[in-house]
Design a protein around this motif. Structure first.
Motif, PDB file in Angstrom:
ATOM      1  N   ILE A 137       0.856  -1.176   0.000  1.00 18.49           N
ATOM      2  CA  ILE A 137       0.000   0.000   0.000  1.00 18.49           C
ATOM      3  C   ILE A 137       0.895   1.229   0.000  1.00 18.49           C
ATOM      4  CG2 ILE A 137      -1.683   1.335   1.300  1.00 18.49           C
ATOM      5  CD1 ILE A 137      -2.793  -1.266   2.359  1.00 18.49           C
ATOM      6  N   ASN A 138       0.690   2.103  -0.972  1.00 20.29           N
ATOM      7  CA  ASN A 138       1.480   3.326  -1.072  1.00 20.29           C
ATOM      8  C   ASN A 138       0.583   4.507  -0.721  1.00 20.29           C
ATOM      9  OD1 ASN A 138       3.386   5.239  -1.597  1.00 20.29           O
ATOM     10  ND2 ASN A 138       3.268   5.065  -3.815  1.00 20.29           N
ATOM     11  N   THR A 139       0.866   5.161   0.384  1.00 18.35           N
ATOM     12  CA  THR A 139       0.103   6.344   0.764  1.00 18.35           C
ATOM     13  C   THR A 139       0.989   7.568   0.634  1.00 18.35           C
ATOM     14  OG1 THR A 139       0.724   6.140   3.080  1.00 18.35           O
ATOM     15  CG2 THR A 139      -1.298   5.018   2.404  1.00 18.35           C
ATOM     16  N   SER A 140       0.367   8.697   0.375  1.00 16.81           N
ATOM     17  CA  SER A 140       1.139   9.924   0.188  1.00 16.81           C
ATOM     18  C   SER A 140       1.599  10.521   1.511  1.00 16.81           C
ATOM     19  CB  SER A 140       0.298  10.951  -0.576  1.00 16.81           C
ATOM     20  OG  SER A 140      -0.854  11.271   0.175  1.00 16.81           O
ATOM     21  N   HIS A 141       1.120   9.990   2.627  1.00 17.71           N
ATOM     22  CA  HIS A 141       1.462  10.546   3.936  1.00 17.71           C
ATOM     23  C   HIS A 141       2.560   9.769   4.655  1.00 17.71           C
ATOM     24  CE1 HIS A 141      -1.901  13.181   3.503  1.00 17.71           C
ATOM     25  NE2 HIS A 141      -2.761  12.183   3.466  1.00 17.71           N
ATOM     26  N   GLU A 142       3.155   8.786   3.997  1.00 22.18           N
ATOM     27  CA  GLU A 142       4.178   7.984   4.659  1.00 22.18           C
ATOM     28  C   GLU A 142       5.359   8.844   5.079  1.00 22.18           C
ATOM     29  OE1 GLU A 142       5.466   4.280   3.070  1.00 22.18           O
ATOM     30  OE2 GLU A 142       3.468   3.828   2.313  1.00 22.18           O
ATOM     31  N   GLY A 143       5.820   8.650   6.288  1.00 24.32           N
ATOM     32  CA  GLY A 143       6.977   9.373   6.793  1.00 24.32           C
ATOM     33  C   GLY A 143       6.652  10.757   7.332  1.00 24.32           C
ATOM     34  N   LYS A 144       5.384  11.161   7.285  1.00 26.92           N
ATOM     35  CA  LYS A 144       4.993  12.480   7.767  1.00 26.92           C
ATOM     36  C   LYS A 144       4.205  12.334   9.057  1.00 26.92           C
ATOM     37  CE  LYS A 144       4.707  14.514   3.205  1.00 26.92           C
ATOM     38  NZ  LYS A 144       3.839  15.183   2.234  1.00 26.92           N
ATOM     39  N   VAL A 145       4.362  13.294   9.935  1.00 25.47           N
ATOM     40  CA  VAL A 145       3.589  13.327  11.170  1.00 25.47           C
ATOM     41  C   VAL A 145       2.419  14.272  10.936  1.00 25.47           C
ATOM     42  CG1 VAL A 145       3.614  13.939  13.607  1.00 25.47           C
ATOM     43  CG2 VAL A 145       5.627  12.916  12.569  1.00 25.47           C
ATOM     44  N   LEU A 146       1.222  13.723  10.949  1.00 27.47           N
ATOM     45  CA  LEU A 146       0.030  14.520  10.710  1.00 27.47           C
ATOM     46  C   LEU A 146      -0.828  14.536  11.965  1.00 27.47           C
ATOM     47  CD1 LEU A 146      -0.894  13.215   7.163  1.00 27.47           C
ATOM     48  CD2 LEU A 146       0.229  15.353   7.740  1.00 27.47           C
ATOM     49  N   CYS A 158     -12.860  16.853  16.102  1.00 29.48           N
ATOM     50  CA  CYS A 158     -13.517  16.505  14.834  1.00 29.48           C
ATOM     51  C   CYS A 158     -12.834  15.373  14.081  1.00 29.48           C
ATOM     52  CB  CYS A 158     -13.611  17.738  13.937  1.00 29.48           C
ATOM     53  SG  CYS A 158     -12.035  18.359  13.321  1.00 29.48           S
ATOM     54  N   ALA A 159     -11.688  14.911  14.558  1.00 32.48           N
ATOM     55  CA  ALA A 159     -10.944  13.785  13.971  1.00 32.48           C
ATOM     56  C   ALA A 159     -10.513  14.035  12.529  1.00 32.48           C
ATOM     57  CB  ALA A 159     -11.750  12.500  14.075  1.00 32.48           C
ATOM     58  N   GLN A 160     -10.274  15.304  12.173  1.00 33.47           N
ATOM     59  CA  GLN A 160      -9.814  15.657  10.838  1.00 33.47           C
ATOM     60  C   GLN A 160      -8.359  16.121  10.890  1.00 33.47           C
ATOM     61  OE1 GLN A 160     -11.755  15.343   8.016  1.00 33.47           O
ATOM     62  NE2 GLN A 160     -13.156  14.352   9.449  1.00 33.47           N
ATOM     63  N   VAL A 161      -7.639  15.911   9.796  1.00 33.77           N
ATOM     64  CA  VAL A 161      -6.276  16.420   9.672  1.00 33.77           C
ATOM     65  C   VAL A 161      -6.395  17.867   9.210  1.00 33.77           C
ATOM     66  CG1 VAL A 161      -4.094  16.212   8.439  1.00 33.77           C
ATOM     67  CG2 VAL A 161      -5.342  14.160   9.110  1.00 33.77           C
ATOM     68  N   PRO A 162      -5.816  18.821   9.947  1.00 37.96           N
ATOM     69  CA  PRO A 162      -5.935  20.223   9.554  1.00 37.96           C
ATOM     70  C   PRO A 162      -5.183  20.529   8.265  1.00 37.96           C
ATOM     71  CG  PRO A 162      -4.535  20.012  11.477  1.00 37.96           C
ATOM     72  CD  PRO A 162      -5.083  18.664  11.187  1.00 37.96           C
ATOM     73  N   LYS A 163      -5.653  21.547   7.547  1.00 40.32           N
ATOM     74  CA  LYS A 163      -5.089  21.908   6.246  1.00 40.32           C
ATOM     75  C   LYS A 163      -3.619  22.281   6.321  1.00 40.32           C
ATOM     76  CE  LYS A 163      -9.562  23.801   5.303  1.00 40.32           C
ATOM     77  NZ  LYS A 163     -10.166  24.795   6.126  1.00 40.32           N
ATOM     78  N   LYS A 164      -3.213  22.988   7.366  1.00 40.82           N
ATOM     79  CA  LYS A 164      -1.833  23.473   7.482  1.00 40.82           C
ATOM     80  C   LYS A 164      -0.979  22.617   8.411  1.00 40.82           C
ATOM     81  CE  LYS A 164      -3.353  28.179   6.665  1.00 40.82           C
ATOM     82  NZ  LYS A 164      -3.522  29.495   7.269  1.00 40.82           N
ATOM     83  N   GLY A 165      -1.459  21.428   8.741  1.00 41.79           N
ATOM     84  CA  GLY A 165      -0.681  20.515   9.563  1.00 41.79           C
ATOM     85  C   GLY A 165      -0.517  20.973  10.995  1.00 41.79           C
TER      86      GLY A 165
END
Length: 77
Positions: free
Chosen positions: A13-22, A28-35
């Motif tokens: 599985i290739n996700t675009s968020h690998e290696g990033k801390v989000l 609201c359990a959402q990832v904010p736009k500006k991290g």
């Protein structure tokens, strides 16, 4: 569910968020736009700027205000 975990471990599985801390908003359990820079932390729990604005504009005694007080009390106790 186990198949997804197995594929993730095997690297299929290739996700675009690998290696990033989000951060994920505690309310609201959402990832904010500006991290990481789009909200605030309290005792390790992150609140996004949208929820922060709702907290600051909520009328005392309103359902939104009561929800925030419940969440914040849960963090400290």
């Amino acid at each position: 569910m186990m198949e997804i975990i197995k594929e993730k471990v095997e690297g299929k599985i290739n996700t675009s968020h690998e290696g990033k801390v989000l951060p994920v908003c505690y309310r609201c359990a959402q990832v904010p736009k500006k991290g990481l820079y789009d909200g605030f932390r309290v005792q390790g729990m992150f609140f996004c700027s949208d929820c922060q604005e709702e907290l600051f504009t909520a009328e005392q005694g309103s359902p939104e205000y009561q929800e925030f007080m419940f969440l914040i009390k849960g963090i400290f106790y």
